[in-house]
Design a protein around this motif. Structure first.
Motif, PDB file in Angstrom:
ATOM      1  N   PHE A   1       6.642   5.416  64.908  1.00  0.00           N
ATOM      2  CA  PHE A   1       7.933   5.690  64.263  1.00  0.00           C
ATOM      3  C   PHE A   1       9.008   4.649  64.521  1.00  0.00           C
ATOM      4  O   PHE A   1      10.173   4.885  64.273  1.00  0.00           O
TER       5      PHE A   1
ATOM      6  N   ASP B   1      19.987   6.576  72.151  1.00  0.00           N
ATOM      7  CA  ASP B   1      20.192   8.025  72.077  1.00  0.00           C
ATOM      8  C   ASP B   1      20.514   8.484  70.667  1.00  0.00           C
ATOM      9  O   ASP B   1      20.311   9.652  70.333  1.00  0.00           O
TER      10      ASP B   1
ATOM     11  N   LEU C   1      13.770  11.971  61.381  1.00  0.00           N
ATOM     12  CA  LEU C   1      12.543  12.774  61.301  1.00  0.00           C
ATOM     13  C   LEU C   1      12.348  13.611  62.559  1.00  0.00           C
ATOM     14  O   LEU C   1      12.258  13.071  63.658  1.00  0.00           O
TER      15      LEU C   1
ATOM     16  N   ILE D   1      10.455  14.368  68.573  1.00  0.00           N
ATOM     17  CA  ILE D   1       9.068  14.807  68.503  1.00  0.00           C
ATOM     18  C   ILE D   1       8.857  15.807  69.635  1.00  0.00           C
ATOM     19  O   ILE D   1       9.341  15.600  70.747  1.00  0.00           O
TER      20      ILE D   1
HETATM   21  P1  ADP Z   1      16.268  11.733  73.623  1.00  0.00           P
HETATM   22  O1  ADP Z   1      15.571  12.349  74.771  1.00  0.00           O
HETATM   23  O2  ADP Z   1      17.495  10.973  73.966  1.00  0.00           O
HETATM   24  O3  ADP Z   1      16.455  12.658  72.467  1.00  0.00           O
HETATM   25  P2  ADP Z   1      13.832  10.715  72.530  1.00  0.00           P
HETATM   26  O4  ADP Z   1      12.847  10.269  73.545  1.00  0.00           O
HETATM   27  O5  ADP Z   1      13.649  12.033  71.873  1.00  0.00           O
HETATM   28  O6  ADP Z   1      15.280  10.561  73.136  1.00  0.00           O
HETATM   29  O7  ADP Z   1      13.911   9.633  71.378  1.00  0.00           O
HETATM   30  C1  ADP Z   1      13.994   8.261  71.697  1.00  0.00           C
HETATM   31  C2  ADP Z   1      14.300   7.491  70.454  1.00  0.00           C
HETATM   32  O8  ADP Z   1      13.225   7.646  69.553  1.00  0.00           O
HETATM   33  C3  ADP Z   1      15.560   7.953  69.733  1.00  0.00           C
HETATM   34  O9  ADP Z   1      16.160   6.801  69.176  1.00  0.00           O
HETATM   35  C4  ADP Z   1      15.034   8.846  68.647  1.00  0.00           C
HETATM   36  O10 ADP Z   1      15.903   8.846  67.544  1.00  0.00           O
HETATM   37  C5  ADP Z   1      13.715   8.168  68.330  1.00  0.00           C
HETATM   38  N1  ADP Z   1      12.701   9.120  67.827  1.00  0.00           N
HETATM   39  C6  ADP Z   1      12.136  10.158  68.486  1.00  0.00           C
HETATM   40  N2  ADP Z   1      11.222  10.788  67.738  1.00  0.00           N
HETATM   41  C7  ADP Z   1      11.210  10.154  66.533  1.00  0.00           C
HETATM   42  C8  ADP Z   1      10.510  10.343  65.323  1.00  0.00           C
HETATM   43  N3  ADP Z   1       9.613  11.329  65.136  1.00  0.00           N
HETATM   44  N4  ADP Z   1      10.781   9.508  64.296  1.00  0.00           N
HETATM   45  C9  ADP Z   1      11.691   8.533  64.450  1.00  0.00           C
HETATM   46  N5  ADP Z   1      12.367   8.282  65.548  1.00  0.00           N
HETATM   47  C10 ADP Z   1      12.154   9.092  66.605  1.00  0.00           C
END
Ligand code: ADP
Ligand code: MG
Length: 319
Positions: free
Chosen positions: A13, A30, A88, A123
């Motif tokens: 992604f 973030d 997403l 995710i």
């Molecule tokens: P947080 O714990 O701060 O929410 P994440 O680990 O969930 O961080 O996400 C890290 C990065 O990856 C963020 O920039 C988030 O927008 C991106 N991200 C997470 N899951 C997806 C996805 N399924 N598609 C696109 N970007 C994603």
């Protein structure tokens, strides 16, 4: 060792969709930072698709990835908006890398075609579902809405509604079809084509617009309710594909055209004064005049003996 969440995001992604120069910061921080177009209005939409509700649970990832974005682009199309960014949110029962790779490919292929950058998301483990948020632009005050239809306007539809519903019925064993007919109807269900260009071309022509996600007749009722008017729909004018007629017959194809969901075609109204503009739309999509808007607030179906109560659109919480 199976890939962790961070690695899944990196592999599948990151850097997906179009490269846009209005994206200042994308996947990895973030939150994303984007620069909205000066002088434009921002149009936002979100749609969720759930396995077993919006698509069969065993659907290939490529089709689910395509659908997750397509249903959202269709909402932007119905508003006359130009798509720009997507977020997403994905829940998965397990980190199936092959499936995720297909999902990302299906999503990306459509995103690139319509200039959409995937700028972030989330995710998590859970039942298979995808939620997408999209953002796009319209010139100030030019968004199409459901509420602008007036008595005397013409009622138009794009494409051949009913095909996608018939495709789903084939998958579920409700309709038998083979060969090229089967292939085409399955394609219409599995790979819906959002009418993004048509939607933007309808700005300044359509008085109201809605995308057909829950069935033409039910979505027409929504448009009528929002506009405070009614409609006379001439069912004999409904465009039906040769494949739909072959697979479902005369009566069955009429039922699918009126009530089958998942078409993602546009249903729109045109005031008499804007009629000349409709001619130019044909190069973007087949469009057909199917009825007229009435002052009396009811939807009348001409030329169909379909029971009225069959006609209501899909309602997740209806009974
Ligand atoms: P947080 O714990 O701060 O929410 P994440 O680990 O969930 O961080 O996400 C890290 C990065 O990856 C963020 O920039 C988030 O927008 C991106 N991200 C997470 N899951 C997806 C996805 N399924 N598609 C696109 N970007 C994603
Ligand atoms: Mg997160």
């Amino acid at each position: 060792m199976p890939a962790g969440e961070f690695e899944l995001i990196r592999r599948h992604f990151t850097g997906r969709g179009s490269v846009r120069d209005d994206v200042r910061l994308s996947v990895g921080d973030d939150a994303a930072v984007v620069a909205p177009r000066a002088g434009a209005e921002l149009v936002l939409a979100l749609d969720t698709i759930v396995a077993g509700v919006h698509f069969p649970a065993d659907t290939s990832g490529r089709f689910v990835g395509h659908r997750a974005l397509a249903v959202n682009l269709s909402d932007l199309a119905a508003m006359g908006a130009e798509p720009a960014w997507a977020l997403l949110g994905l829940t998965l029962p397990a980190a199936d890398e092959a499936w995720l790779g297909e999902f990302a490919t299906g999503f990306e292929e459509l995103a690139r075609r319509f200039g959409v950058a995937l700028v972030g998301g989330d995710i998590a483990r859970g039942p298979l579902a995808a939620t997408v948020t999209v953002g796009g632009f319209v010139p100030p005050g030019k968004a199409l809405t459901r509420s602008g239809a007036r008595a005397g306007d013409e009622l138009w539809v794009s494409g051949t509604p009913g095909d996608a519903g018939a495709g789903l019925a084939i998958l579920q064993g409700g309709i038998a079809a083979g060969g090229a007919t089967r292939e085409e109807l399955l394609r219409r269900f599995l790979l819906p084509e959002p009418r993004v260009d048509l939607g933007q071309a309808l700005r300044g022509i359509a008085s109201a617009c809605i995308d057909i996600s829950d069935g033409l007749a039910g979505d027409l009722e929504k448009l009528c309710a929002a506009s405070g008017i009614g409609a006379r729909l001439d069912c004999r004018r409904l465009p039906r594909s040769a494949q739909l007629l072959e697979a479902a017959g005369e009566a069955g194809s009429m039922r699918h055209a009126l009530t089958g969901g998942d078409d993602y075609e546009l249903l729109f109204t045109v005031p008499a004064a804007a009629r000349p503009g409709v001619e130019g739309l044909a190069r973007l999509a087949p469009v057909r005049l199917i009825g007229e808007i009435t002052a009396e607030p009811a939807v009348q179906l001409l030329g169909s003996d379909l029971k009225r109560d069959l006609v209501h659109g899909f309602d997740h919480f209806g009974n």
